[in-house]
Scaffold this motif. Structure first.
Motif, PDB file in Angstrom:
ATOM      1  N   MET A   1      -0.962  -5.354  11.319  1.00  0.00           N
ATOM      2  CA  MET A   1      -1.778  -6.017  10.307  1.00  0.00           C
ATOM      3  C   MET A   1      -0.894  -6.956   9.494  1.00  0.00           C
ATOM      4  O   MET A   1       0.285  -6.691   9.287  1.00  0.00           O
ATOM      5  CB  MET A   1      -2.458  -4.994   9.409  1.00  0.00           C
ATOM      6  CG  MET A   1      -1.520  -4.086   8.637  1.00  0.00           C
ATOM      7  SD  MET A   1      -2.360  -2.679   7.900  1.00  0.00           S
ATOM      8  CE  MET A   1      -2.812  -1.761   9.349  1.00  0.00           C
ATOM      9  N   LYS A   2      -1.465  -8.061   9.049  1.00  0.00           N
ATOM     10  CA  LYS A   2      -0.718  -9.046   8.291  1.00  0.00           C
ATOM     11  C   LYS A   2      -0.643  -8.616   6.837  1.00  0.00           C
ATOM     12  O   LYS A   2      -1.641  -8.201   6.238  1.00  0.00           O
ATOM     13  CB  LYS A   2      -1.391 -10.424   8.380  1.00  0.00           C
ATOM     14  CG  LYS A   2      -1.382 -10.997   9.792  1.00  0.00           C
ATOM     15  CD  LYS A   2      -0.012 -11.432  10.176  1.00  0.00           C
ATOM     16  CE  LYS A   2      -0.010 -12.126  11.512  1.00  0.00           C
ATOM     17  NZ  LYS A   2       1.293 -12.565  11.933  1.00  0.00           N
ATOM     18  N   LYS A   3       0.551  -8.719   6.247  1.00  0.00           N
ATOM     19  CA  LYS A   3       0.746  -8.319   4.860  1.00  0.00           C
ATOM     20  C   LYS A   3       0.420  -9.478   3.937  1.00  0.00           C
ATOM     21  O   LYS A   3       0.901 -10.592   4.127  1.00  0.00           O
ATOM     22  CB  LYS A   3       2.195  -7.877   4.626  1.00  0.00           C
ATOM     23  CG  LYS A   3       2.630  -6.708   5.531  1.00  0.00           C
ATOM     24  CD  LYS A   3       1.865  -5.464   5.230  1.00  0.00           C
ATOM     25  CE  LYS A   3       2.369  -4.296   6.071  1.00  0.00           C
ATOM     26  NZ  LYS A   3       1.645  -3.065   5.838  1.00  0.00           N
ATOM     27  N   PHE A   4      -0.412  -9.242   2.906  1.00  0.00           N
ATOM     28  CA  PHE A   4      -0.784 -10.254   1.926  1.00  0.00           C
ATOM     29  C   PHE A   4      -0.005  -9.927   0.664  1.00  0.00           C
ATOM     30  O   PHE A   4      -0.251  -8.908   0.015  1.00  0.00           O
ATOM     31  CB  PHE A   4      -2.295 -10.213   1.693  1.00  0.00           C
ATOM     32  CG  PHE A   4      -2.825 -11.378   0.910  1.00  0.00           C
ATOM     33  CD1 PHE A   4      -2.782 -12.651   1.440  1.00  0.00           C
ATOM     34  CD2 PHE A   4      -3.378 -11.195  -0.341  1.00  0.00           C
ATOM     35  CE1 PHE A   4      -3.285 -13.722   0.737  1.00  0.00           C
ATOM     36  CE2 PHE A   4      -3.875 -12.257  -1.045  1.00  0.00           C
ATOM     37  CZ  PHE A   4      -3.838 -13.523  -0.514  1.00  0.00           C
TER      38      PHE A   4
ATOM     39  N   MET B   1      -5.701 -11.876  -5.719  1.00  0.00           N
ATOM     40  CA  MET B   1      -6.367 -12.543  -4.611  1.00  0.00           C
ATOM     41  C   MET B   1      -7.863 -12.574  -4.855  1.00  0.00           C
ATOM     42  O   MET B   1      -8.403 -11.794  -5.619  1.00  0.00           O
ATOM     43  CB  MET B   1      -6.067 -11.812  -3.315  1.00  0.00           C
ATOM     44  CG  MET B   1      -6.489 -10.369  -3.303  1.00  0.00           C
ATOM     45  SD  MET B   1      -5.665  -9.452  -2.008  1.00  0.00           S
ATOM     46  CE  MET B   1      -5.396  -7.905  -2.865  1.00  0.00           C
ATOM     47  N   LEU B   2      -8.505 -13.535  -4.169  1.00  0.00           N
ATOM     48  CA  LEU B   2      -9.952 -13.627  -4.241  1.00  0.00           C
ATOM     49  C   LEU B   2     -10.552 -12.828  -3.100  1.00  0.00           C
ATOM     50  O   LEU B   2     -10.210 -13.031  -1.945  1.00  0.00           O
ATOM     51  CB  LEU B   2     -10.385 -15.100  -4.139  1.00  0.00           C
ATOM     52  CG  LEU B   2      -9.957 -16.001  -5.301  1.00  0.00           C
ATOM     53  CD1 LEU B   2     -10.365 -17.448  -4.989  1.00  0.00           C
ATOM     54  CD2 LEU B   2     -10.598 -15.540  -6.593  1.00  0.00           C
ATOM     55  N   LEU B   3     -11.427 -11.942  -3.417  1.00  0.00           N
ATOM     56  CA  LEU B   3     -12.081 -11.166  -2.375  1.00  0.00           C
ATOM     57  C   LEU B   3     -13.150 -12.014  -1.724  1.00  0.00           C
ATOM     58  O   LEU B   3     -13.898 -12.721  -2.393  1.00  0.00           O
ATOM     59  CB  LEU B   3     -12.705  -9.899  -2.977  1.00  0.00           C
ATOM     60  CG  LEU B   3     -11.708  -8.910  -3.634  1.00  0.00           C
ATOM     61  CD1 LEU B   3     -12.468  -7.722  -4.193  1.00  0.00           C
ATOM     62  CD2 LEU B   3     -10.674  -8.459  -2.632  1.00  0.00           C
TER      63      LEU B   3
ATOM     64  N   GLY C   1      -5.352  -6.091   0.903  1.00  0.00           N
ATOM     65  CA  GLY C   1      -4.144  -6.911   0.875  1.00  0.00           C
ATOM     66  C   GLY C   1      -3.527  -7.115   2.241  1.00  0.00           C
ATOM     67  O   GLY C   1      -2.555  -7.860   2.380  1.00  0.00           O
ATOM     68  N   ASN C   2      -4.043  -6.459   3.270  1.00  0.00           N
ATOM     69  CA  ASN C   2      -3.560  -6.621   4.641  1.00  0.00           C
ATOM     70  C   ASN C   2      -4.570  -7.453   5.424  1.00  0.00           C
ATOM     71  O   ASN C   2      -5.739  -7.080   5.527  1.00  0.00           O
ATOM     72  CB  ASN C   2      -3.385  -5.255   5.310  1.00  0.00           C
ATOM     73  CG  ASN C   2      -2.314  -4.436   4.623  1.00  0.00           C
ATOM     74  OD1 ASN C   2      -1.276  -4.945   4.244  1.00  0.00           O
ATOM     75  ND2 ASN C   2      -2.594  -3.144   4.445  1.00  0.00           N
TER      76      ASN C   2
END
Length: 523
Positions: free
Chosen positions: A1-4, A9-11, A73-74
């Protein structure tokens, strides 16, 4: 999974992603770099430059989000309005040494999606069983049998959605294998010929064929053989000639486990250049690739969206294009896009060492109609007629087709041609002299070559007279299929129509002072 990694952040859950995941798939385990090829996963180093939303005409292209945050966040890949979807790898990957493809997928619906690994071989659907809508599904699919060619995987494709309410969310796309005991590891991590890694290299692939052009006298050498375990040893034995065999014997750290890598060096391809095209004034030809004319501006002869690999070689001082791993290959000329109106014929010289019997060779010009993508096409496929002679391996084949024989897709007029695509199962093909022409040759060429055809139309036979020796005549029907070939070497020739139906034909006439294509009509 990509880490943010941003703190705020905007949901996006409310922006067209209803019934989307609000959690993540399980984190993949730690793996050695040599045991994984990752396309999308924050746990490993991904293949650089991949496109996670290529425009293949899928319904969800405009709403796909390759950086979707489920609120954790991922980041994951979001594909709502899903009917099918692709991922274009940043570069071709040899997955032959891997054991499994891993996919984590969240399905919005009750359908069972398929995943494909696309290469130069056949597409094979690998179904994913939906164990329950709106939950992450983790699957490992054996690489064995996953695709027709594991040496050059270039794309993923998912399908089986309805294109409207169905959606999928994807994470952790990677290939993996079980780790090897370093003490018994007798594999190579790199194998180079003359300073370049051999095509299709993979640690578990031990037999290779290295092709050089016919007439090559300098024997290629293995310049690098890097062992996966630095404590293993490699002994190189070079080939003594062409054809010839080079080997690398790897001995593992334990001193007893060995593996032998073999490279067969063979001479392939044409020993002579393609036939030289006739002189033509610039306004009578549009050349994409030919030393005889001035070519248009071409962006690439080796498009990334096809698995074939194109390189340029020199034969007798003439530049020739070689396509390896041909299933599909494309040329793109956005910079040099052109209007084909007023041009009557398509020409191409090809060479293959494969028997062309029962083989396909389909071609297409993509017409964008002033836009940024294909609107329609001019296409010639096996449904028209076999573009190649029944059997003719090892010689240059000159294709000269009337554009009227091409199928018109979506009613385009050929006024904005931007791409040229070949699809074929011939494997390796060489080509030269790829151009359009209207058959008006330069005045000087035919000043001494006057052809007369009569009667035309005819109910019986055609007669051809010339003031120069006629060396060959090839007659094609309106679909471009060759129906007659003559090698008269005289000034007067009769063409029999005994086995021809009524209709329009084209005769390609070659003489000592030039060549000409004439229209023939049988009543």
């Amino acid at each position: 999974m990509k880490k943010f990694t941003f703190l705020f952040m905007l949901l996006t859950l409310s922006l067209g992603y209803s019934q989307a995941p609000t959690d993540n798939a399980t984190d993949p385990p730690a793996r050695n770099a040599g045991d994984v090829i990752s396309i999308f996963s924050g746990e490993y180093t991904d293949v650089a430059g991949s496109n996670f939303n290529p425009n293949w005409g899928q319904s969800g292209f405009g709403v796909a989000n390759p950086s979707f945050d489920p609120g954790t966040g991922n980041l994951v890949l979001a594909y709502p309005n899903f009917n099918y979807q692709g991922v274009q790898f940043g570069s071709a990957q040899n997955i032959s040494g891997m054991e499994f493809l891993h996919v984590d997928i969240w399905v919005n619906g009750t359908f069972n999606p398929n995943v494909f690994v696309i290469s130069s071989g056949a597409e094979i659907a690998n179904p994913i069983t939906n164990t329950g809508a709106e939950s992450w599904i983790s699957v490992d699919i054996p690489v064995s049998g996953i695709t027709g060619d594991t040496n050059s995987a270039i794309q993923f494709k998912f399908d089986n959605g309805n294109g409207t309410t169905d959606g999928i969310y994807v994470d952790n796309l990677y290939f993996w294998k079980s780790p090897v005991d370093p003490l018994t590891d007798a594999t190579l991590s790199d194998l180079q010929i003359d300073g370049t890694t051999i095509m299709g290299f993979g640690a578990s692939t031990t037999n290779y064929t290295y092709e050089v052009a016919s007439g090559t006298t300098v024997v290629p050498e293995i310049t690098t053989a890097t062992t996966s375990n630095s404590n293993a040893t490699a002994v190189i034995t070079q080939a003594m000639g062409i054809p010839g065999t080079a080997t690398v014997v790897v001995t593992a750290e334990d001193g007893t486990t060995t593996e032998t890598y073999t490279v067969s060096i063979v001479a392939t391809g044409p020993s002579a250049a393609a036939p030289t095209p006739p002189n033509r004034t610039p306004q009578n030809v549009i050349s994409i690739f030919s030393d005889a004319y001035t070519d248009i501006a071409v962006d690439t002869y080796d498009t990334p969206w096809c698995p074939g690999t194109t390189s340029e070689i020199m034969i007798g001082g003439d530049a020739i294009k070689q396509i390896s791993g041909l299933g599909c290959e494309g040329i793109e000329f956005v910079t040099g896009r052109f209007d084909a109106s007023g041009f009557d014929f398509f020409h191409m010289d090809i060479f293959t060492e494969s028997d062309t019997m029962d083989k396909s060779f389909n071609i297409k010009f993509s017409d964008w109609q002033g836009g940024t993508g294909e609107v329609g096409a001019l296409e010639y496929s096996a449904t028209n007629a076999n573009i190649l002679p029944a059997t003719n391996p090892g010689t240059w084949i000159s294709i000269d087709l009337p554009l009227s024989a091409f199928n018109v897709i979506n009613g385009v007029d050929g006024s904005d041609l931007v791409q040229f695509v070949i699809t074929s199962d011939l494997g390796t093909v060489y080509y030269d002299n790829l151009y359009l022409h209207n058959n008006n040759l330069s005045t000087n060429e035919f000043a001494a070559a006057d052809f007369k055809v009569y009667p035309n139309p005819t109910q019986n036979n055609w007669n051809i007279e010339s003031n120069t020796t006629i060396t060959s005549i090839s007659v094609y029907d309106i679909l471009g299929k060759r129906v007659s070939t003559l090698s008269p070497n005289t000034n007067d020739v009769e063409i029999s129509t005994e086995n021809m139906q009524s209709g329009i034909y084209f005769a390609r006439i070659e003489g000592n002072n030039g060549s000409k294509t004439v229209k023939l009509i049988k009543e």
